[in-house]
Design a protein around this motif. Structure first.
Motif, mmCIF file in Angstrom:
data_model
loop_
_atom_site.group_PDB
_atom_site.id
_atom_site.type_symbol
_atom_site.label_atom_id
_atom_site.label_comp_id
_atom_site.label_asym_id
_atom_site.label_seq_id
_atom_site.Cartn_x
_atom_site.Cartn_y
_atom_site.Cartn_z
ATOM 1 N N VAL A 195 0.829 -1.208 0.000
ATOM 2 C CA VAL A 195 0.000 0.000 0.000
ATOM 3 C C VAL A 195 0.866 1.261 0.000
ATOM 4 N N ILE A 196 1.925 1.268 0.785
ATOM 5 C CA ILE A 196 2.821 2.428 0.816
ATOM 6 C C ILE A 196 3.455 2.653 -0.550
ATOM 7 N N ALA A 197 3.856 1.564 -1.219
ATOM 8 C CA ALA A 197 4.456 1.678 -2.550
ATOM 9 C C ALA A 197 3.458 2.261 -3.548
ATOM 10 N N HIS A 198 2.215 1.797 -3.492
ATOM 11 C CA HIS A 198 1.183 2.345 -4.378
ATOM 12 C C HIS A 198 0.909 3.815 -4.066
ATOM 13 N N ALA A 199 0.859 4.161 -2.787
ATOM 14 C CA ALA A 199 0.604 5.551 -2.401
ATOM 15 C C ALA A 199 1.718 6.462 -2.916
ATOM 16 N N ALA A 200 2.964 5.999 -2.833
ATOM 17 C CA ALA A 200 4.090 6.788 -3.343
ATOM 18 C C ALA A 200 3.987 6.967 -4.854
ATOM 19 N N LEU A 201 3.629 5.897 -5.552
ATOM 20 C CA LEU A 201 3.488 5.969 -7.005
ATOM 21 C C LEU A 201 2.368 6.920 -7.405
ATOM 22 N N VAL A 202 1.216 6.805 -6.749
ATOM 23 C CA VAL A 202 0.072 7.668 -7.058
ATOM 24 C C VAL A 202 0.408 9.126 -6.789
ATOM 25 N N ALA A 203 1.058 9.399 -5.665
ATOM 26 C CA ALA A 203 1.418 10.774 -5.320
ATOM 27 C C ALA A 203 2.365 11.368 -6.356
ATOM 28 N N CYS A 204 3.351 10.571 -6.792
ATOM 29 C CA CYS A 204 4.307 11.056 -7.795
ATOM 30 C C CYS A 204 3.626 11.342 -9.125
ATOM 31 N N CYS A 205 2.630 10.540 -9.471
ATOM 32 C CA CYS A 205 1.884 10.780 -10.707
ATOM 33 C C CYS A 205 0.971 12.000 -10.574
ATOM 34 N N ALA A 206 0.301 12.140 -9.431
ATOM 35 C CA ALA A 206 -0.710 13.183 -9.253
ATOM 36 C C ALA A 206 -0.118 14.585 -9.220
ATOM 37 N N VAL A 207 1.084 14.745 -8.657
ATOM 38 C CA VAL A 207 1.663 16.090 -8.524
ATOM 39 C C VAL A 207 2.039 16.681 -9.876
ATOM 40 N N ARG A 208 2.014 15.885 -10.941
ATOM 41 C CA ARG A 208 2.346 16.402 -12.275
ATOM 42 C C ARG A 208 1.142 17.026 -12.970
ATOM 43 N N TYR A 209 -0.038 16.937 -12.327
ATOM 44 C CA TYR A 209 -1.263 17.449 -12.947
ATOM 45 C C TYR A 209 -1.918 18.493 -12.050
ATOM 46 N N TYR A 210 -2.801 19.301 -12.645
ATOM 47 C CA TYR A 210 -3.586 20.254 -11.871
ATOM 48 C C TYR A 210 -4.525 19.477 -10.949
ATOM 49 N N PRO A 211 -4.737 19.969 -9.730
ATOM 50 C CA PRO A 211 -5.635 19.270 -8.792
ATOM 51 C C PRO A 211 -7.013 18.978 -9.368
ATOM 52 N N LYS A 212 -7.535 19.906 -10.184
ATOM 53 C CA LYS A 212 -8.849 19.697 -10.781
ATOM 54 C C LYS A 212 -8.881 18.426 -11.617
ATOM 55 N N LEU A 213 -7.845 18.201 -12.428
ATOM 56 C CA LEU A 213 -7.780 17.002 -13.272
ATOM 57 C C LEU A 213 -7.661 15.742 -12.432
ATOM 58 N N VAL A 214 -6.907 15.838 -11.336
ATOM 59 C CA VAL A 214 -6.720 14.677 -10.461
ATOM 60 C C VAL A 214 -8.049 14.226 -9.867
ATOM 61 N N PHE A 215 -8.832 15.174 -9.383
ATOM 62 C CA PHE A 215 -10.087 14.796 -8.727
ATOM 63 C C PHE A 215 -11.172 14.442 -9.734
ATOM 64 N N ILE A 216 -11.039 14.933 -10.965
ATOM 65 C CA ILE A 216 -11.924 14.443 -12.032
ATOM 66 C C ILE A 216 -11.622 12.970 -12.287
ATOM 67 N N ALA A 217 -10.334 12.643 -12.318
ATOM 68 C CA ALA A 217 -9.928 11.247 -12.516
ATOM 69 C C ALA A 217 -10.408 10.364 -11.370
ATOM 70 N N VAL A 218 -10.359 10.888 -10.139
ATOM 71 C CA VAL A 218 -10.849 10.134 -8.980
ATOM 72 C C VAL A 218 -12.341 9.842 -9.136
ATOM 73 N N ALA A 219 -13.108 10.864 -9.529
ATOM 74 C CA ALA A 219 -14.554 10.691 -9.683
ATOM 75 C C ALA A 219 -14.884 9.721 -10.812
ATOM 76 N N VAL A 220 -14.186 9.855 -11.938
ATOM 77 C CA VAL A 220 -14.422 8.950 -13.072
ATOM 78 C C VAL A 220 -14.061 7.522 -12.688
ATOM 79 N N CYS A 221 -12.934 7.353 -11.998
ATOM 80 C CA CYS A 221 -12.495 6.026 -11.567
ATOM 81 C C CYS A 221 -13.524 5.400 -10.625
ATOM 82 N N ALA A 222 -14.031 6.185 -9.681
ATOM 83 C CA ALA A 222 -15.037 5.673 -8.747
ATOM 84 C C ALA A 222 -16.298 5.239 -9.486
ATOM 85 N N GLY A 223 -16.732 6.067 -10.449
ATOM 86 C CA GLY A 223 -17.914 5.718 -11.230
ATOM 87 C C GLY A 223 -17.720 4.448 -12.035
ATOM 88 N N ILE A 224 -16.553 4.304 -12.666
ATOM 89 C CA ILE A 224 -16.272 3.109 -13.461
ATOM 90 C C ILE A 224 -16.236 1.862 -12.588
#
Length: 237
Positions: A101-130
Motif C-alpha cells: 500500500v505504501i508503494a502504491h501511495a508513493a506511485l500515485v502521489a508522484c503521478c498526481a503532482v504532475r497534474y492540476y488538482p482539478k484534473l486529479v479529482f476528475i480522474a478520482v470521480a471517473v475512476c469511482a464511477g467506473i
C-alpha cells in the motif's frame, strides 16, 4: 493478475462451507473493508502531496520515488506468483500488505503532482464511477471472466509493447493509455467475480486469501486511476 491465485476447493466439505452465503458475505465484506481502508489512505497521501507545496515540490524534484514504488510493487507481485503461501501466514501477509500500500501511495502521489488538482479529482470521480459500474456488471453479468487467462495475458503483452513504442512514437501514447484503462477494467471484473465466487465462476478466491484478494483489487483500482489520470491529462492538453 488475480487469476494466478484463483482456485476452487477440491474437498466436498470445504466447497460446501465456501459456498455458504453467510460465509461468502463475511469474506466479501472483509476484503472490501481492507480495500476501502487502503484506498482512503492512498487518497489522503495523494491529497496532502497535491496541496502541500513542500511535498509537491519534493516529489517533482525526486521523481524517482515513483520508480522505487513501481519496483516494490513489481517485486511483491512476483512473490504473489511464486510464494503465495506467504500471503496466508501471519504476520507476513500484513507486513507485505502495508509495504504494498505504501508503494502504491508513493506511485500515485508522484503521478498526481504532475497534474492540476482539478484534473486529479476528475480522474478520482471517473475512476469511482467506473468501478461501481464494473461492480454491478461483475455481479449481474451472465458471462464469466475468471477463465479468460489467455485473453488477459495477451492484452497485458499488447499494453506493454504499446507502452514501449509510445516512448519513441508519442502519437501512440493515447492508444497505450486507452488500452491500459481497458486492461485494468477487465482485471477489476475478474477480481470481483472471483470474490463473488459461486458455481457460475470457473475460478474463485479461497477463504484464506482475503489479504491476497484485497491486494489484487486495490492494485487494479489504483492502476485504473493512473491510466485514467493520464488519459484525462492527454485530452486536456
Amino acid at each position: 493478475m488475480s487469476f494466478l491465485s484463483g482456485n476452487r476447493r477440491s474437498s466436498r466439505d470445504e466447497e460446501m462451507l465456501f459456498d455458504d452465503p453467510y460465509t461468502r458475505r463475511i469474506f466479501i465484506s472483509k476484503v472490501l473493508m481492507i480495500v476501502a481502508i487502503n484506498l482512503l489512505f492512498t487518497v489522503l497521501v495523494m491529497t496532502f502531496c497535491i496541496f502541500h507545496s513542500g511535498a509537491r515540490h519534493f516529489l517533482i524534484r525526486h521523481w524517482y520515488i515513483g520508480l522505487i514504488g513501481t519496483a516494490v510493487i513489481f517485486i511483491i507481485s512476483i512473490i504473489m506468483c511464486f510464494c503465495i503461501g506467504l500471503f496466508r501466514k501471519s504476520p507476513y501477509k500484513y507486513i507485505l500488505l502495508v509495504i504494498y500500500v505504501i508503494a502504491h501511495a508513493a506511485l500515485v502521489a508522484c503521478c498526481a503532482v504532475r497534474y492540476y488538482p482539478k484534473l486529479v479529482f476528475i480522474a478520482v470521480a471517473v475512476c469511482a464511477g467506473i468501478v461501481i459500474l464494473l461492480g454491478l456488471f461483475a455481479r449481474f453479468a451472465p458471462c464469466d471472466f475468471t477463465g479468460c487467462c489467455i485473453f488477459l495475458f495477451v492484452l497485458s503483452i499488447v499494453v506493454l509493447i504499446m507502452g514501449i513504442l509510445s516512448l519513441f512514437f508519442p502519437i501512440l501514447r493515447i492508444v497505450y493509455v486507452a488500452l491500459g484503462v481497458l486492461l485494468f477494467s477487465v482485471y477489476i471484473v475478474v477480481d470481483l467475480q472471483m470474490l463473488i465466487g459461486g458455481k457460475t465462476h470457473k475460478n474463485q478466491f479461497d477463504e484464506s486469501d482475503f489479504i491476497l484478494a484485497a491486494m489484487f483489487l486495490y492494485s487494479d483500482i489504483i492502476f485504473l486511476f493512473i491510466f485514467l489520470l493520464e488519459l484525462i491529462g492527454l485530452i486536456d492538453s
